[in-house]
Write a protein that holds these residues in place. Structure first.
Motif, PDB file in Angstrom:
ATOM      1  N   ARG A  90      55.395  51.135  39.949  1.00 42.97           N
ATOM      2  CA  ARG A  90      55.475  51.527  38.705  1.00 42.97           C
ATOM      3  C   ARG A  90      54.947  51.220  38.102  1.00 42.97           C
ATOM      4  N   GLN A  91      55.182  51.134  36.915  1.00 43.85           N
ATOM      5  CA  GLN A  91      53.895  50.088  35.401  1.00 43.85           C
ATOM      6  C   GLN A  91      55.130  49.743  35.434  1.00 43.85           C
ATOM      7  N   HIS A  92      54.762  48.180  36.261  1.00 41.96           N
ATOM      8  CA  HIS A  92      55.687  46.762  35.347  1.00 41.96           C
ATOM      9  C   HIS A  92      55.123  45.335  35.898  1.00 41.96           C
ATOM     10  N   GLY A  93      55.474  44.883  35.414  1.00 44.53           N
ATOM     11  CA  GLY A  93      55.051  43.826  35.544  1.00 44.53           C
ATOM     12  C   GLY A  93      53.180  43.024  35.480  1.00 44.53           C
ATOM     13  N   ILE A  94      52.490  42.589  35.960  1.00 43.96           N
ATOM     14  CA  ILE A  94      50.641  42.215  36.009  1.00 43.96           C
ATOM     15  C   ILE A  94      50.317  43.718  35.799  1.00 43.96           C
ATOM     16  N   LEU A  95      50.594  44.724  36.342  1.00 42.82           N
ATOM     17  CA  LEU A  95      50.350  45.566  36.380  1.00 42.82           C
ATOM     18  C   LEU A  95      50.381  46.567  34.967  1.00 42.82           C
ATOM     19  N   GLU A 105      42.930  39.946  33.600  1.00 39.36           N
ATOM     20  CA  GLU A 105      44.186  38.578  33.136  1.00 39.36           C
ATOM     21  C   GLU A 105      43.217  38.172  34.915  1.00 39.36           C
ATOM     22  N   ARG A 106      43.512  36.795  34.787  1.00 37.19           N
ATOM     23  CA  ARG A 106      42.659  36.038  35.760  1.00 37.19           C
ATOM     24  C   ARG A 106      43.762  34.509  36.200  1.00 37.19           C
ATOM     25  N   LEU A 107      44.774  34.571  37.157  1.00 38.71           N
ATOM     26  CA  LEU A 107      45.526  34.693  37.808  1.00 38.71           C
ATOM     27  C   LEU A 107      44.663  33.632  38.801  1.00 38.71           C
ATOM     28  N   ALA A 108      45.757  32.153  38.984  1.00 41.81           N
ATOM     29  CA  ALA A 108      45.233  31.494  39.729  1.00 41.81           C
ATOM     30  C   ALA A 108      46.122  32.177  40.934  1.00 41.81           C
ATOM     31  N   ASP A 109      47.615  32.034  40.928  1.00 40.16           N
ATOM     32  CA  ASP A 109      48.476  32.730  41.872  1.00 40.16           C
ATOM     33  C   ASP A 109      49.249  33.685  41.454  1.00 40.16           C
TER      34      ASP A 109
END
Length: 394
Positions: A90-95, A105-109
């Protein structure tokens, strides 16, 4: 599916070659431009992004209007893994962030981000993350997700770099163009099919209505004659039988033309062979088909060849007065040549050209040019006609 060359990290202390990076980007963009079907474009974009940035996993999601994804394509995950993961996300969180916040969005972890909500048990473990929305003007039409950069990861560092983000941004801009073009192409195909069905419905209505009207009048005449002139009544009833058979033939031929799905399932050669066999049974004229070495062609070319063959057969069987129509499909290098020849009354091609859409020649030329093909018409009054279409293959 065409896939661009992967770009591997340069050895420690060395910078990647600018020419190698440019070649990889060029390869990725060319791969995207080769496809016209939306699903193929999505797969190519995803594979191109993963290999270009040397990531272990990549995904591309196209949102629907109900909080989910209309399409979600992955690369780097096997079919078995994907089935084990379960339903589309589903469309949630980072998505959701990629689709609604309109920025990269660029994330180390990714697991340490407060928006992270976990994933199914069969989902592979991911750490460093790079996401990029795909924008068409003001609209977000999709989002690219990359995870697990294949490079040494210093403790606390992020595998994906600012350069990676910039490169993915360039790829996303071109992906928007490729995806929009693919959608327009599919829409144009839908409109073409709708127009074809409308034409067939009109043709079916005219042809069968005329036959049924004649049949009704003839049956009424037979009923009036049955008592006072049985011999004439018998003749009228024989005419009723003949008209009913002609109406059935018209219906059968139209039903064959109304089944475009056979092309995707059976391919051009088998579809043509089947349709021509039915037309041969349905009409007084002898209709033959000969395949000379043609196998598979690009889908758009197969559809164009089929539609031109149908139009040419329609002309020959309904208007030319021919008692024989021959259809030949022959290999020509990487491509093919379709030839439909009849021994009917013929026509003057230049006069037909001036008459606009008579005999569907304008439509046939449009279909040929739409797939980089060439259409030629040879005919003369009293000498039959030959319609020939050549396509380059792929």
């Amino acid at each position: 599916m065409s896939r661009p060359r992967p770009v591997h990290p340069a050895p420690a202390g060395e910078s990647p070659s600018p020419n190698a990076g440019l070649a990889a980007v060029s390869s990725a963009l060319l791969a995207m431009s080769r496809h016209l079907e939306v699903r193929d474009v999505l797969k190519t974009i995803t594979a191109s992004a993963r290999e270009l940035l040397d990531a272990e996993y990549a995904a591309l999601g196209v949102p629907d209007d109900h909080g989910g994804f209309a399409q979600f394509v992955v690369d780097g995950i096997s079919e078995e893994q994907w089935r084990a993961i379960g339903p589309l996300p589903r469309q949630h969180g980072i998505l959701a962030a990629m689709l609604h916040e309109e920025k990269a969005e660029r994330l180390a972890d990714v697991r340490e981000d407060p928006r992270f909500e976990g994933w199914p048990s069969a989902h592979p473990d991911m750490s460093d993350f790079l996401g990029m929305p795909i924008r068409d003007g003001e609209e977000t039409i999709g989002a690219l997700f990359l995870a697990n950069k294949r490079c040494p990861k210093p403790e606390g560092g992020c595998g994906f770099t600012e350069d990676d983000e910039e490169l993915l941004g360039i790829l996303a801009q071109h992906a928007a163009i490729a995806l929009t073009n693919a959608r327009l192409y599919e829409r144009s195909r839908e409109l073409t099919i709708a127009e074809e069905r409308s034409r067939l419905a009109h043709e079916l209505h005219d042809a069968v209505s005329q036959k049924l009207f004649s049949l009704r009048l003839t049956a009424q005449a037979a009923a009036a004659l049955v008592d006072r002139d049985p011999a004439r009544a018998k003749g009228e009833l024989q005419q009723v039988a003949a008209l009913a058979a002609e109406a059935a033939d018209e219906l059968r031929a139209a039903v064959v033309e109304l089944r475009p799905a056979a092309l995707e399932e059976d391919g051009l050669v088998n579809t043509l062979r089947t349709q021509i066999q039915v037309l041969d049974r349905a009409h007084a004229a002898r209709v033959t088909f000969d395949n000379r070495g043609v196998r598979a062609l690009p889908p758009a070319q197969e559809e164009a060849l089929l539609r031109v063959a149908q139009e040419a057969l329609h002309n020959a069987l309904r208007h030319s007065g021919a008692d024989r129509v021959d259809v030949v499909l022959a290999r020509n290098g990487q491509g093919a040549v379709l030839r439909v020849t009849d021994n009917g009354k013929g026509f003057e091609p230049r006069a037909v050209r001036r008459a606009g859409r008579h005999l569907g020649l304008v439509s046939m030329r449009h279909r040929a040019s739409g797939v980089a093909g060439r259409l030629t018409v040879q005919s003369a009054p009293g000498e039959g006609a030959t319609i020939e279409m050549e396509v380059p293959g792929g």
